[in-house]
Scaffold this active site. Structure first.
Site, PDB file in Angstrom:
ATOM      1  N   CYS A   1      -0.961   3.270  -6.648  1.00 53.96           N
ATOM      2  CA  CYS A   1      -1.838   2.707  -5.612  1.00 53.96           C
ATOM      3  C   CYS A   1      -2.089   1.271  -6.035  1.00 53.96           C
ATOM      4  O   CYS A   1      -2.382   1.010  -7.210  1.00 53.96           O
ATOM      5  CB  CYS A   1      -3.151   3.494  -5.564  1.00 53.96           C
ATOM      6  SG  CYS A   1      -4.444   2.697  -4.571  1.00 53.96           S
TER       7      CYS A   1
ATOM      8  N   CYS B   1       0.861  -1.177   0.000  1.00 57.23           N
ATOM      9  CA  CYS B   1       0.000   0.000   0.000  1.00 57.23           C
ATOM     10  C   CYS B   1       0.905   1.236   0.000  1.00 57.23           C
ATOM     11  O   CYS B   1       1.685   1.434   0.942  1.00 57.23           O
ATOM     12  CB  CYS B   1      -0.855  -0.046   1.267  1.00 57.23           C
ATOM     13  SG  CYS B   1      -1.930   1.374   1.506  1.00 57.23           S
TER      14      CYS B   1
END
Ligand code: DGL
EC number: 5.1.1.3
Length: 259
Positions: free
Chosen positions: A187, A74
């Site tokens: 992302c 992440c």
């Protein structure tokens, strides 16, 4: 910690599954414990302190489960928590950042026009500002926060072509796309959109994500510590999620095997 111990991989939700499946592909002998925090997703619109607290709670559980390393799958949690986690734990903590260097290097000295799609928090944090500082004099970089693309994955709408294309047009419709050299998927949720980005962008634009590079880095770190699982060991991905609904479990397993 033995070399057969698992690797803990976590994300705010389902996006990091794109990293877990890359590990399973490139390092098939490794056991991966994946934790998605879908009950608290998205992280990208939270404060850095909230994301740090959530990340620490997850890593604490991983440590109790005896992991030999943690991959923060992440970009957002990496920006907010990687340094603090490394200061606290002895095991290797592998983070992620938008692969802007890869995008700029493609120009071999020629100015590149690069869109970086990421969460609002990633693009606001100091880590990204430092990354921009390395490249912005020589390249034209457009940071584009796209929180809506996280929610589509979390809500199981990834195969809803119209919704996805409408959302992509919302974020990227105002760019002069034929002049863009590459789009960086900053992302891990966005990696699942590769085919949609391909549809949106002219063939000349590259679509770049950091997953392969992250797994290469994980390999190098474990190898240097003598902690790679022995060849032929029983690897695989085990998925857990803070949202314990059967729907989320199904979605997670679908994403693990989706193209
Ligand atoms: N998958 C995440 C990332 O790589 C964060 C998505 C979110 O929860 O906002 O940044």
């Amino acid at each position: 910690m033995s070399s057969t111990a698992p690797i803990g991989v976590f994300d705010s939700g389902l996006g990091g599954i794109s990293v877990a499946r890359q590990i399973a592909h490139d390092m098939p002998d490794e056991k991966v414990l994946y934790f998605g925090d879908s009950a608290n997703a998205p992280y990208g619109t939270k404060t850095p302190q909230q994301v740090r607290d959530l990340s620490f709670a997850i890593v604490e559980q991983f440590v109790k489960q005896g992991v030999k390393a943690v991959v923060i799958a992440c970009n957002t949690a990496t920006s907010a928590a990687a340094d603090a986690l490394r200061d606290t734990y002895d095991i290797p903590i592998i983070g992620m950042e938008p692969a802007l260097k890869v995008a700029c290097d493609r120009g071999h000295g020629h100015r590149q026009r690069v869109i970086v799609a990421a969460t609002p928090l990633t693009l606001r944090e100091r880590k990204f500002a430092k990354l921009m500082d390395r490249f912005k004099a020589d390249h034209t970089i457009f940071p584009e926060p796209c929180p809506g693309l996280v929610n589509i994955v979390e809500h199981g709408q990834l195969d809803d072509h119209d919704t996805v294309m409408r959302t992509l047009h919302h974020y990227f419709g105002n760019y002069d796309l034929p002049t863009i050299d590459s789009v960086v998927l900053g992302c891990t949720h966005f990696v699942f959109y590769r085919d949609y980005f391909r549809e949106l962008l002219p063939d000349t634009a590259a679509i770049i994500d950091g997953n392969e590079g992250t797994v290469r880095h994980l390999h190098v770190v474990l190898e240097s510590l003598g902690k790679l699982a022995p060849e032929g060991a029983e690897g695989g991905v085990t998925i857990a999620n803070s949202d314990t609904s059967p729907r989320t479990a199904e979605l997670a397993s679908y994403l693990l095997h989706r193209n």
